[in-house]
Write a protein that holds these residues in place. Structure first.
Motif, PDB file in Angstrom:
ATOM      1  N   PRO A  70      -0.609  -3.765  22.261  1.00 14.11           N
ATOM      2  CA  PRO A  70      -0.888  -5.207  22.299  1.00 14.11           C
ATOM      3  C   PRO A  70      -1.965  -5.613  21.307  1.00 14.11           C
ATOM      4  O   PRO A  70      -2.934  -4.886  21.082  1.00 14.11           O
ATOM      5  N   GLY A  71      -1.762  -6.798  20.702  1.00 16.64           N
ATOM      6  CA  GLY A  71      -2.770  -7.372  19.838  1.00 16.64           C
ATOM      7  C   GLY A  71      -3.854  -8.046  20.656  1.00 16.64           C
ATOM      8  O   GLY A  71      -3.809  -8.067  21.897  1.00 16.64           O
ATOM      9  N   PRO A  72      -4.845  -8.663  19.995  1.00 15.49           N
ATOM     10  CA  PRO A  72      -5.962  -9.291  20.719  1.00 15.49           C
ATOM     11  C   PRO A  72      -5.517 -10.366  21.702  1.00 15.49           C
ATOM     12  O   PRO A  72      -6.017 -10.428  22.823  1.00 15.49           O
ATOM     13  N   LEU A  73      -4.572 -11.243  21.285  1.00  7.95           N
ATOM     14  CA  LEU A  73      -4.150 -12.325  22.178  1.00  7.95           C
ATOM     15  C   LEU A  73      -3.412 -11.780  23.393  1.00  7.95           C
ATOM     16  O   LEU A  73      -3.615 -12.248  24.516  1.00  7.95           O
ATOM     17  N   ALA A  74      -2.530 -10.799  23.168  1.00 12.70           N
ATOM     18  CA  ALA A  74      -1.802 -10.203  24.284  1.00 12.70           C
ATOM     19  C   ALA A  74      -2.764  -9.469  25.230  1.00 12.70           C
ATOM     20  O   ALA A  74      -2.627  -9.544  26.455  1.00 12.70           O
ATOM     21  N   HIS A  75      -3.742  -8.772  24.643  1.00 14.25           N
ATOM     22  CA  HIS A  75      -4.724  -8.067  25.490  1.00 14.25           C
ATOM     23  C   HIS A  75      -5.538  -9.055  26.308  1.00 14.25           C
ATOM     24  O   HIS A  75      -5.816  -8.812  27.503  1.00 14.25           O
ATOM     25  N   GLN A  76      -5.892 -10.187  25.715  1.00 14.91           N
ATOM     26  CA  GLN A  76      -6.626 -11.212  26.456  1.00 14.91           C
ATOM     27  C   GLN A  76      -5.778 -11.750  27.608  1.00 14.91           C
ATOM     28  O   GLN A  76      -6.285 -11.949  28.725  1.00 14.91           O
ATOM     29  N   TRP A  77      -4.477 -11.974  27.342  1.00 17.66           N
ATOM     30  CA  TRP A  77      -3.579 -12.460  28.387  1.00 17.66           C
ATOM     31  C   TRP A  77      -3.508 -11.456  29.532  1.00 17.66           C
ATOM     32  O   TRP A  77      -3.577 -11.838  30.714  1.00 17.66           O
ATOM     33  N   LEU A  78      -3.363 -10.182  29.208  1.00 21.35           N
ATOM     34  CA  LEU A  78      -3.281  -9.143  30.236  1.00 21.35           C
ATOM     35  C   LEU A  78      -4.557  -9.088  31.064  1.00 21.35           C
ATOM     36  O   LEU A  78      -4.516  -8.922  32.290  1.00 21.35           O
ATOM     37  N   THR A  79      -5.693  -9.244  30.401  1.00 21.04           N
ATOM     38  CA  THR A  79      -6.970  -9.207  31.111  1.00 21.04           C
ATOM     39  C   THR A  79      -7.084 -10.397  32.057  1.00 21.04           C
ATOM     40  O   THR A  79      -7.495 -10.253  33.218  1.00 21.04           O
ATOM     41  N   GLU A  80      -6.707 -11.581  31.581  1.00 25.13           N
ATOM     42  CA  GLU A  80      -6.790 -12.781  32.411  1.00 25.13           C
ATOM     43  C   GLU A  80      -5.887 -12.681  33.626  1.00 25.13           C
ATOM     44  O   GLU A  80      -6.200 -13.231  34.685  1.00 25.13           O
ATOM     45  N   HIS A  81      -4.750 -11.984  33.485  1.00 26.28           N
ATOM     46  CA  HIS A  81      -3.813 -11.858  34.602  1.00 26.28           C
ATOM     47  C   HIS A  81      -3.995 -10.551  35.367  1.00 26.28           C
ATOM     48  O   HIS A  81      -3.152 -10.195  36.199  1.00 26.28           O
ATOM     49  N   GLU A  82      -5.073  -9.831  35.060  1.00 26.18           N
ATOM     50  CA  GLU A  82      -5.413  -8.581  35.759  1.00 26.18           C
ATOM     51  C   GLU A  82      -4.265  -7.576  35.688  1.00 26.18           C
ATOM     52  O   GLU A  82      -3.917  -6.931  36.668  1.00 26.18           O
ATOM     53  N   MET A  83      -3.674  -7.449  34.503  1.00 23.38           N
ATOM     54  CA  MET A  83      -2.588  -6.487  34.295  1.00 23.38           C
ATOM     55  C   MET A  83      -2.900  -5.510  33.162  1.00 23.38           C
ATOM     56  O   MET A  83      -2.022  -4.767  32.733  1.00 23.38           O
ATOM     57  N   ALA A  84      -4.107  -5.546  32.647  1.00 24.37           N
ATOM     58  CA  ALA A  84      -4.451  -4.693  31.503  1.00 24.37           C
ATOM     59  C   ALA A  84      -4.525  -3.224  31.922  1.00 24.37           C
ATOM     60  O   ALA A  84      -4.931  -2.897  33.044  1.00 24.37           O
ATOM     61  N   GLN A  85      -4.098  -2.349  31.025  1.00 26.67           N
ATOM     62  CA  GLN A  85      -4.179  -0.908  31.219  1.00 26.67           C
ATOM     63  C   GLN A  85      -4.779  -0.292  29.949  1.00 26.67           C
ATOM     64  O   GLN A  85      -4.524  -0.765  28.845  1.00 26.67           O
ATOM     65  N   PRO A  86      -5.571   0.769  30.078  1.00 26.28           N
ATOM     66  CA  PRO A  86      -6.220   1.342  28.876  1.00 26.28           C
ATOM     67  C   PRO A  86      -5.239   1.973  27.905  1.00 26.28           C
ATOM     68  O   PRO A  86      -5.503   2.046  26.705  1.00 26.28           O
ATOM     69  N   GLU A  87      -4.071   2.428  28.409  1.00 30.71           N
ATOM     70  CA  GLU A  87      -3.157   3.164  27.529  1.00 30.71           C
ATOM     71  C   GLU A  87      -2.190   2.276  26.761  1.00 30.71           C
ATOM     72  O   GLU A  87      -1.375   2.772  25.987  1.00 30.71           O
ATOM     73  N   GLY A  88      -2.208   0.970  26.946  1.00 29.84           N
ATOM     74  CA  GLY A  88      -1.296   0.112  26.178  1.00 29.84           C
ATOM     75  C   GLY A  88      -0.590  -0.883  27.072  1.00 29.84           C
ATOM     76  O   GLY A  88      -1.154  -1.388  28.038  1.00 29.84           O
ATOM     77  N   LEU A  89       0.683  -1.123  26.746  1.00 26.77           N
ATOM     78  CA  LEU A  89       1.441  -2.152  27.457  1.00 26.77           C
ATOM     79  C   LEU A  89       2.885  -1.700  27.628  1.00 26.77           C
ATOM     80  O   LEU A  89       3.536  -1.307  26.657  1.00 26.77           O
ATOM     81  N   MET A  90       3.386  -1.780  28.854  1.00 27.82           N
ATOM     82  CA  MET A  90       4.780  -1.469  29.148  1.00 27.82           C
ATOM     83  C   MET A  90       5.385  -2.657  29.879  1.00 27.82           C
ATOM     84  O   MET A  90       4.875  -3.106  30.898  1.00 27.82           O
ATOM     85  N   VAL A  91       6.486  -3.179  29.321  1.00 26.70           N
ATOM     86  CA  VAL A  91       7.230  -4.271  29.944  1.00 26.70           C
ATOM     87  C   VAL A  91       8.594  -3.726  30.347  1.00 26.70           C
ATOM     88  O   VAL A  91       9.275  -3.074  29.541  1.00 26.70           O
ATOM     89  N   ARG A  92       9.011  -4.013  31.586  1.00 28.13           N
ATOM     90  CA  ARG A  92      10.282  -3.479  32.079  1.00 28.13           C
ATOM     91  C   ARG A  92      11.066  -4.588  32.771  1.00 28.13           C
ATOM     92  O   ARG A  92      10.486  -5.436  33.449  1.00 28.13           O
ATOM     93  N   ARG A  93      12.386  -4.559  32.579  1.00 28.21           N
ATOM     94  CA  ARG A  93      13.278  -5.544  33.225  1.00 28.21           C
ATOM     95  C   ARG A  93      14.508  -4.801  33.737  1.00 28.21           C
ATOM     96  O   ARG A  93      15.120  -3.998  33.008  1.00 28.21           O
ATOM     97  N   VAL A  94      14.888  -5.097  34.971  1.00 25.01           N
ATOM     98  CA  VAL A  94      16.082  -4.505  35.584  1.00 25.01           C
ATOM     99  C   VAL A  94      16.974  -5.637  36.063  1.00 25.01           C
ATOM    100  O   VAL A  94      16.512  -6.567  36.736  1.00 25.01           O
ATOM    101  N   VAL A  95      18.262  -5.575  35.708  1.00 22.45           N
ATOM    102  CA  VAL A  95      19.254  -6.539  36.176  1.00 22.45           C
ATOM    103  C   VAL A  95      20.361  -5.749  36.863  1.00 22.45           C
ATOM    104  O   VAL A  95      20.944  -4.842  36.261  1.00 22.45           O
TER     105      VAL A  95
END
Length: 549
Positions: A70-95
């Protein structure tokens, strides 16, 4: 930026994992092989709508996960939503096969709205039909606002317009319906006068119902209380006296046998309770009496409330609340009937709209001049020398989008007068202008990953080579992924993947292969010459790669 994309049971993809690198990456393959499916899968993971049709036939669910740095803006978003992780970012979707879907961000359940919001900070996708959008006036206006960072300002203006129109409608409705409002106010004033005269106190209906019931049955109540008092205390076989005698006798016997102590105590307790009942009955008889006058008064009051309730078509218990409702409606009509106040509100809303609209017009004009210059410069390198791009802002009646229309014009060659894009540009020219716009727009965005899905359609030859160079240069500023049919574009890429459709156990599946060396030369040769790869097409492929080096 995007690091890994894992796709399972999506459309014709069985199980696929792709690792991505920085710079410029291309995907190539035959039509229908599934190149754009990769983009669709990533878009689904980032919050695009999906249904059961995305699930591979016979599979229980489609499962897509994307790993990002994640870039700075994405990291800020994750922090604000209490979803930040030190190892990066994983997004998952199941249908699943029933069309139900779930999303997770770093393992936390997420709504589609949250996923889309985060996705806009991670990836910007330019679809293969992006150049067709340029022919729509609304899209032209939106692109201009996006380029100038004016989307939020335009949204505020639209809200100011709606506020103005709301007050204008209120004023117009009053002027058109003044007579009806006057009649309604007269009716409500009459109702309030009647209700005020009746003057129902809070809780009065329940109180008089209970009192009326008691007075109407006073004789029966008095007779019953006397009868009970006589049986308990005053008759020959009064219960209190018998309990006292029996208790006294048992108390004497308990001195002989303690086993009778408990029954003796119980009889004494019963005597005390009976005596308390006597006191209660005596007190009741002292205050209860027959009161025909009070009963008649209650009858009259109940009938008055009933009559008013029937007249106003409400329940008797609701008469008290009706008065407050009528008062509130009268107060509302009084405010609505103040035409001067309505006009003042309308005027203030109009002034605010005009203030915002004037500011937005100035910002659009400045953005238009800058965008004209940048796109015109880009056209020179895309085999449109002397061509000129112009943005015409024409005054129009005030509306939700402002005080001007936005229309893209182009002069495709020197000396030509710029004319509306849809009336003069050919398909190839439109594709090149669209690409120039995409590149210019991308330079102002902070999104770390840009995806171009066949935006080079309609061009070829030397122009395709220029397009490839543009995308390669863009890849030095951010991660660029591109689906292409053009060898000239693919040769400029730093990373090349081939997408193929194969038969596996009677199923059609899409597979992807990272290319290098001879494999990449063969793929470029196929893109140049079709199915049959010849020494000549291989030679041309080598020349393309050598020119890039």
């Amino acid at each position: 930026m995007l690091r890994t994309l894992n796709i399972r049971d999506f459309v014709i993809v069985d199980d696929l994992e792709i690792d991505f690198a920085d710079g410029f990456t291309v995907f190539s393959g035959e039509t229908g092989a599934g190149k754009s499916i990769l983009i669709d899968a990533l878009a689904l993971a980032l919050g695009e709508r999906g249904d059961a049709s995305v699930v591979r036939e016979g599979a229980p669910r489609a499962d897509i996960s994307a790993e990002f740095e994640p870039g700075p803006l994405a990291h800020q978003w994750l922090t604000e939503h209490e979803m930040a992780q030190p190892e990066g970012l994983m997004v998952r979707r199941v249908v699943d096969a029933q069309g139900r879907s779930k999303s997770w961000i770093n393992g936390f359940p997420a709504t589609l709205a949250q996923t889309r919001e985060l996705g806009e900070l991670l990836v910007d996708i330019h679809g293969q039909h992006a150049h067709q959008r340029l022919l729509r006036p609304n899209e032209q206006r939106l692109l201009l606002d996006e380029q100038g960072g004016l989307v939020e300002q335009a949204g505020a203006l639209a809200q100011a317009w709606r506020t103005w129109q709301k007050h204008a409608d209120a004023r117009a409705r009053f002027e058109e319906g003044a007579r009806q409002l006057h009649e309604e106010r007269g009716e409500l004033e009459w109702q309030l006068e009647e209700l005020t005269r009746l003057a129902v106190r809070p809780g009065e209906w329940e109180e008089i119902q209970l009192e009326h019931q008691r007075l109407a049955n006073a004789a029966l109540l008095i007779e019953g209380a006397h009868s009970a008092l006589e049986g308990v205390s005053e008759g020959d076989a009064a219960i209190v006296d018998r309990l006292a005698a029996l208790g006294h006798r048992l108390a004497q016997l308990a001195a002989i046998d303690s086993g009778l102590a408990a029954p003796a105590e119980a009889l004494e307790a019963a005597r005390i309770q009976a005596q308390e009942a006597v006191h209660g009955l005596q007190h009741y008889l002292e205050r209860v009496d027959l009161d025909p006058e009070r009963l008649a008064a209650l009858d009259a009051r109940i009938e008055s409330i009933h009559a008013t309730a029937r007249r106003f078509r409400v329940a008797p218990a609701d008469v008290e609340a009706l008065a407050e409702t009528v008062r509130a409606r009268l107060a509302g009509l009084a405010a609505a009937s103040d035409i001067d106040s309505l006009r003042q509100l309308e005027g203030a809303a109009q002034a605010e709209f005009e203030r915002q609209a004037t500011a937005l017009s100035a910002a659009r004009a400045a953005t238009a001049r800058a965008l004209e210059s940048a796109v015109t410069e880009g056209m020179q390198s895309l085999s449109m020398p002397g061509g000129r791009f112009a943005i015409v802002l024409s005054a129009q009646a005030a509306g939700a989008h402002g005080l001007e229309s936005v229309e893209f014009h182009v002069a495709p060659h020197p000396g030509a007068t710029p004319r509306p894009l849809g009336k003069i540009a050919s398909g190839g020219e439109l594709a090149r202008i669209s690409l120039a716009l995409s590149v210019v727009a991308s330079t102002t965005k902070t999104v770390p990953t840009l995806i171009f899905d066949e935006v080079d359609s309609g061009i070829g030859g030397a122009v395709a080579e220029v397009v490839g160079r543009l995308l390669r240069q863009l890849g030095r500023r951010c991660q660029v992924l591109c689906v292409t049919h053009l060898a000239q574009v693919a040769a400029q890429a730093e990373h090349h993947f081939a997408v193929n459709k194969t038969q596996f156990e009677a199923r059609t599946v899409s597979q992807i292969t990272a290319l290098g060396g001879a494999g990449r030369i063969d793929e470029l040769a196929r893109m140049l010459g079709g199915i049959d790869i010849t020494p000549t097409t291989r030679k041309h492929a080598r020349e393309l790669l050598a020119a890039v080096s």
